[in-house]
Design a protein around this motif. Sequence first.
Motif, PDB file in Angstrom:
ATOM      1  N   GLN A 107       0.854  -1.182   0.000  1.00  0.00           N
ATOM      2  CA  GLN A 107       0.000   0.000   0.000  1.00  0.00           C
ATOM      3  C   GLN A 107       0.898   1.243   0.000  1.00  0.00           C
ATOM      4  O   GLN A 107       1.697   1.434   0.909  1.00  0.00           O
ATOM      5  N   VAL A 108       0.762   2.057  -1.034  1.00  0.00           N
ATOM      6  CA  VAL A 108       1.625   3.234  -1.149  1.00  0.00           C
ATOM      7  C   VAL A 108       0.848   4.474  -0.718  1.00  0.00           C
ATOM      8  O   VAL A 108      -0.283   4.690  -1.160  1.00  0.00           O
ATOM      9  N   GLN A 133      -2.697 -13.060   3.412  1.00  0.00           N
ATOM     10  CA  GLN A 133      -1.958 -12.040   2.673  1.00  0.00           C
ATOM     11  C   GLN A 133      -1.138 -11.187   3.631  1.00  0.00           C
ATOM     12  O   GLN A 133      -1.462 -11.095   4.807  1.00  0.00           O
ATOM     13  N   ARG A 134      -0.083 -10.566   3.099  1.00  0.00           N
ATOM     14  CA  ARG A 134       0.718  -9.673   3.928  1.00  0.00           C
ATOM     15  C   ARG A 134       0.592  -8.259   3.406  1.00  0.00           C
ATOM     16  O   ARG A 134       0.591  -8.027   2.204  1.00  0.00           O
ATOM     17  N   LEU A 135       0.459  -7.307   4.336  1.00  0.00           N
ATOM     18  CA  LEU A 135       0.361  -5.906   3.935  1.00  0.00           C
ATOM     19  C   LEU A 135       1.669  -5.201   4.265  1.00  0.00           C
ATOM     20  O   LEU A 135       2.160  -5.283   5.388  1.00  0.00           O
ATOM     21  N   LEU A 136       2.245  -4.519   3.282  1.00  0.00           N
ATOM     22  CA  LEU A 136       3.429  -3.694   3.542  1.00  0.00           C
ATOM     23  C   LEU A 136       3.044  -2.253   3.216  1.00  0.00           C
ATOM     24  O   LEU A 136       2.513  -1.973   2.143  1.00  0.00           O
ATOM     25  N   LEU A 137       3.307  -1.372   4.169  1.00  0.00           N
ATOM     26  CA  LEU A 137       2.926   0.023   3.984  1.00  0.00           C
ATOM     27  C   LEU A 137       4.142   0.842   3.552  1.00  0.00           C
ATOM     28  O   LEU A 137       5.121   0.944   4.285  1.00  0.00           O
ATOM     29  N   VAL A 138       4.054   1.418   2.364  1.00  0.00           N
ATOM     30  CA  VAL A 138       5.167   2.211   1.841  1.00  0.00           C
ATOM     31  C   VAL A 138       4.805   3.690   1.937  1.00  0.00           C
ATOM     32  O   VAL A 138       3.754   4.107   1.453  1.00  0.00           O
TER      33      VAL A 138
END
Length: 447
Positions: free
Chosen positions: A304-305, A322-327
């Motif tokens: 997620q950008v 699922q894995r969430l990565l916050l950019v």
Amino acid sequence: MITENDTIAAPATALGGALAVVRLSGPRSLELCDRLFRGSRRVGDAAGYTLLYGNLVDGTRIIDDVMVSVFRAPHSYTGEDSVEISCHGSRYIVSEILRLLIRNGARMASPGEFTARAFLAGKLDLSQAEAVADLIASGSRSAHALATNQMRGGYSADLEKLRGELLRLVSLLELELDFGEEEVEFADRSELLRTMERIDTKIGELMDSFTLGNAIKEGIAVAIVGEPNVGKSTLLNRLLNEERALVSEIPGTTRDVIEATITLDGITYRFIDTAGLRETSDTVERMGIARAYESISRAQIILQVVEAGHGDVTPISVREDQRLLLVVNKIDRVDEAVRKSLPQEGCIPLSAREGTGLERLIAALRETIDTTRLDAGETVVSNSRHYAALHEARESLRRAIEGLDHLSTDLLSEEIRQVVYHLGTITGEITNDEVLGQIFSKFCIGK
Ligand code: GDP
């Protein structure tokens, strides 16, 4: 296709290089090669594993200078006499050599026929033969490790052990049947249960490993999501510059989904740049957004950008698997104070435009995948045919476990035989021409 005992020929290399290899396998390989080869020695007189230098000729016309590698049965890939002719990598030379070989009695090999012969000669089992195709297709360190593990046969040995244990159970049960009316129990039911439960766990572990194996083989799907203009495309382009990459635009509108395959730190990812997620009345854009949601549902990782300095962020919700990565992008635009105020954990600050902070993103992506099993050389299932067979095996096993108290001995032994059967289809102990045809037709010519 597969069982004939004739001599087959095919190009074994893709064209475009300095050299090319033409392969021959079958009882007449050496003799056929001798008809075209002029050197100080005859191919037919050479011992296995020797290399001869000479000309390949069509009558008096020299086609090329070649090196011929000689393999004698059973010490070859296919287990048959075979020859590999290394010539110059010209399309014309390769086709001339093949034309001459075929004119002299060889047959053009069908896809995968060399490997099919290796399988039929018992040189490889089916899962190892399939690993040959995976190895050739492998484009990353992890996919390579996956294919080599399978090719070395550790997987086959695991399955063989399970089959052996199950067959022992079946034979005890069938012994009881032989005694007919008499009430004898050779297979101690509690031991039977323990063994079956242990095998169930083992099959379950193999099935679980498919998530990793499949992700490595197919690439891990990462959806890049966020509001329009936060820098999603810039980030994707920046990642593409990091590594040699393959970009494929899914046909559609410019607002459609873009997918790019990138190998980072030994793992292949399929990045999906989705259309901006927001409410809209534009039909085309809405279609793009619908596709974006579809990509998100298929992705294993969601990136997620958001833009730095734009206040609090609401993380989007993702499924448990699922894995969430916050950019947090565009940190070049905010001052030191804002940068410092970003949480240390749970977000990855970077500047896609300037390329700063990417290492953290790559490390975070890498951490989402646990490759311990693969690194330890343990069996990782990556083939959907194998997964389906394991599933079938487990279904039968579960029926046997549940029916242990009430199923008749013959039904019980039949269920266990089914487990043995399904496991046997993986390594090819049990197979038929149709299945073999399906598997090998997916190979290239010359494999
Ligand atoms: P998308 O709609 O999310 O794909 O956003 P784009 O990648 O098209 O970027 C939108 C705008 O933000 C463009 O003008 C980019 O040049 C700019 N941009 C993207 N990343 C950065 C960044 O890290 N820093 C700055 N200052 N601008 C950026």
